[in-house]
Design an enzyme around this catalytic site. Sequence first.
Site, PDB file in Angstrom:
ATOM      1  N   GLU A  97       0.849  -1.197   0.000  1.00  0.00           N
ATOM      2  CA  GLU A  97       0.000   0.000   0.000  1.00  0.00           C
ATOM      3  C   GLU A  97       0.888   1.251   0.000  1.00  0.00           C
ATOM      4  O   GLU A  97       2.024   1.221   0.468  1.00  0.00           O
ATOM      5  CB  GLU A  97      -0.838  -0.062   1.267  1.00  0.00           C
ATOM      6  CG  GLU A  97      -2.205   0.454   1.371  1.00  0.00           C
ATOM      7  CD  GLU A  97      -2.962   1.190   0.321  1.00  0.00           C
ATOM      8  OE1 GLU A  97      -2.424   1.607  -0.721  1.00  0.00           O
ATOM      9  OE2 GLU A  97      -4.147   1.427   0.581  1.00  0.00           O
ATOM     10  N   ASP A  98       0.344   2.356  -0.520  1.00  0.00           N
ATOM     11  CA  ASP A  98       1.105   3.603  -0.504  1.00  0.00           C
ATOM     12  C   ASP A  98       1.063   4.258   0.880  1.00  0.00           C
ATOM     13  O   ASP A  98       2.088   4.600   1.450  1.00  0.00           O
ATOM     14  CB  ASP A  98       0.583   4.582  -1.581  1.00  0.00           C
ATOM     15  CG  ASP A  98      -0.927   4.818  -1.510  1.00  0.00           C
ATOM     16  OD1 ASP A  98      -1.620   4.147  -0.709  1.00  0.00           O
ATOM     17  OD2 ASP A  98      -1.424   5.684  -2.257  1.00  0.00           O
ATOM     18  N   ASP A 101      -3.995   5.914   6.182  1.00  0.00           N
ATOM     19  CA  ASP A 101      -4.497   7.173   6.736  1.00  0.00           C
ATOM     20  C   ASP A 101      -5.492   6.826   7.850  1.00  0.00           C
ATOM     21  O   ASP A 101      -5.103   6.674   9.009  1.00  0.00           O
ATOM     22  CB  ASP A 101      -5.132   7.938   5.564  1.00  0.00           C
ATOM     23  CG  ASP A 101      -5.687   9.286   5.930  1.00  0.00           C
ATOM     24  OD1 ASP A 101      -5.144   9.939   6.807  1.00  0.00           O
ATOM     25  OD2 ASP A 101      -6.684   9.709   5.299  1.00  0.00           O
ATOM     26  N   PHE A 150      -1.814  16.310   4.134  1.00  0.00           N
ATOM     27  CA  PHE A 150      -2.014  15.667   2.836  1.00  0.00           C
ATOM     28  C   PHE A 150      -0.719  15.739   2.027  1.00  0.00           C
ATOM     29  O   PHE A 150      -0.107  16.798   1.924  1.00  0.00           O
ATOM     30  CB  PHE A 150      -3.153  16.354   2.075  1.00  0.00           C
ATOM     31  CG  PHE A 150      -3.673  15.510   0.962  1.00  0.00           C
ATOM     32  CD1 PHE A 150      -4.540  14.458   1.221  1.00  0.00           C
ATOM     33  CD2 PHE A 150      -3.270  15.741  -0.349  1.00  0.00           C
ATOM     34  CE1 PHE A 150      -5.013  13.650   0.189  1.00  0.00           C
ATOM     35  CE2 PHE A 150      -3.738  14.946  -1.388  1.00  0.00           C
ATOM     36  CZ  PHE A 150      -4.607  13.902  -1.114  1.00  0.00           C
ATOM     37  N   ARG A 163       1.121  12.365  -9.301  1.00  0.00           N
ATOM     38  CA  ARG A 163       1.659  11.033  -9.027  1.00  0.00           C
ATOM     39  C   ARG A 163       3.094  10.898  -9.553  1.00  0.00           C
ATOM     40  O   ARG A 163       3.863  10.081  -9.075  1.00  0.00           O
ATOM     41  CB  ARG A 163       0.801   9.948  -9.718  1.00  0.00           C
ATOM     42  CG  ARG A 163      -0.603   9.820  -9.158  1.00  0.00           C
ATOM     43  CD  ARG A 163      -1.239   8.550  -9.679  1.00  0.00           C
ATOM     44  NE  ARG A 163      -2.682   8.528  -9.524  1.00  0.00           N
ATOM     45  CZ  ARG A 163      -3.336   8.137  -8.428  1.00  0.00           C
ATOM     46  NH1 ARG A 163      -2.660   7.754  -7.377  1.00  0.00           N
ATOM     47  NH2 ARG A 163      -4.653   8.131  -8.396  1.00  0.00           N
TER      48      ARG A 163
HETATM   49  P1  IMP Z   1      -7.514   5.217   4.396  1.00  0.00           P
HETATM   50  O1  IMP Z   1      -8.557   4.222   4.023  1.00  0.00           O
HETATM   51  O2  IMP Z   1      -8.124   6.435   5.028  1.00  0.00           O
HETATM   52  O3  IMP Z   1      -6.390   4.651   5.235  1.00  0.00           O
HETATM   53  O4  IMP Z   1      -6.912   5.803   3.081  1.00  0.00           O
HETATM   54  C1  IMP Z   1      -6.064   5.098   2.272  1.00  0.00           C
HETATM   55  C2  IMP Z   1      -6.026   5.677   0.883  1.00  0.00           C
HETATM   56  O5  IMP Z   1      -6.338   7.078   0.846  1.00  0.00           O
HETATM   57  C3  IMP Z   1      -4.627   5.546   0.363  1.00  0.00           C
HETATM   58  O6  IMP Z   1      -4.453   4.337  -0.319  1.00  0.00           O
HETATM   59  C4  IMP Z   1      -4.497   6.753  -0.546  1.00  0.00           C
HETATM   60  O7  IMP Z   1      -4.910   6.418  -1.835  1.00  0.00           O
HETATM   61  C5  IMP Z   1      -5.439   7.796   0.021  1.00  0.00           C
HETATM   62  N1  IMP Z   1      -4.714   8.796   0.847  1.00  0.00           N
HETATM   63  C6  IMP Z   1      -4.711   8.905   2.195  1.00  0.00           C
HETATM   64  N2  IMP Z   1      -3.952   9.934   2.604  1.00  0.00           N
HETATM   65  C7  IMP Z   1      -3.457  10.495   1.487  1.00  0.00           C
HETATM   66  C8  IMP Z   1      -2.559  11.598   1.250  1.00  0.00           C
HETATM   67  O8  IMP Z   1      -2.057  12.296   2.154  1.00  0.00           O
HETATM   68  N3  IMP Z   1      -2.278  11.852  -0.056  1.00  0.00           N
HETATM   69  C9  IMP Z   1      -2.780  11.137  -1.089  1.00  0.00           C
HETATM   70  N4  IMP Z   1      -3.609  10.086  -0.910  1.00  0.00           N
HETATM   71  C10 IMP Z   1      -3.941   9.764   0.365  1.00  0.00           C
END
Ligand code: IMP
Length: 175
Positions: A97-98, A101, A150, A163
């Site tokens: 995963e990238d 959050d 962010f 990206r």
């Molecule tokens: P989560 O489900 O809230 O943990 O979000 C995960 C997904 O939200 C990641 O795979 C990203 O694609 C996107 N995301 C969360 N934070 C950021 C950020 O700071 N920049 C860009 N994408 C984000």
Amino acid sequence: MTQLQIKPYITEEQLQKKVSEIGAAITKKFKGEQVVAVCVLKGSFVFYSDLIREINADITCEFFGVSSYHGNTSSGEVKVTLDLAHPVEGKHILLVEDIVDTGITMNYLKNSILSRKPASLTTVALLEKPEALKVPCKLDYVGFQITNEFVVGYGLDYQGYYRNLPFIGQVQNFQ
Ligand code: IMP
């Protein structure tokens, strides 16, 4: 395209060093095993492509597309845009995963893969925002823990853009 002010946060050199450290640790863990490396689209494709080249093991590649973000906030709802192409039952899975959050996406992905009965599941995320977590989310490998800002670049986007930045930057001027 919205012109954002982006402040460099994690440099190309720092990213390269971290990716090679994680690759070495994963190589050690999977010594002699066959591994299915799952790339979570779209955000992890840059990290994933660098990471798999740092892993010395028998790897096959799979892609899992999900989306949960609108602009710069998580919707909390995970939508599958591309499912795995092959069964993963009995295989060793490396989920890449990238960023974690709220943790909702990673939890969804973990549950989805575990329900397919793999031999093992190992998770890796390049970035983690501990202050933003809404559900517990334990990861095996994390590149960098960052503050709740962010970020874009190195695969991460804002509205589909940025990206292709080779570094990770913090966005300064959201309206
Ligand atoms: P989560 O489900 O809230 O943990 O979000 C995960 C997904 O939200 C990641 O795979 C990203 O694609 C996107 N995301 C969360 N934070 C950021 C950020 O700071 N920049 C860009 N994408 C984000």
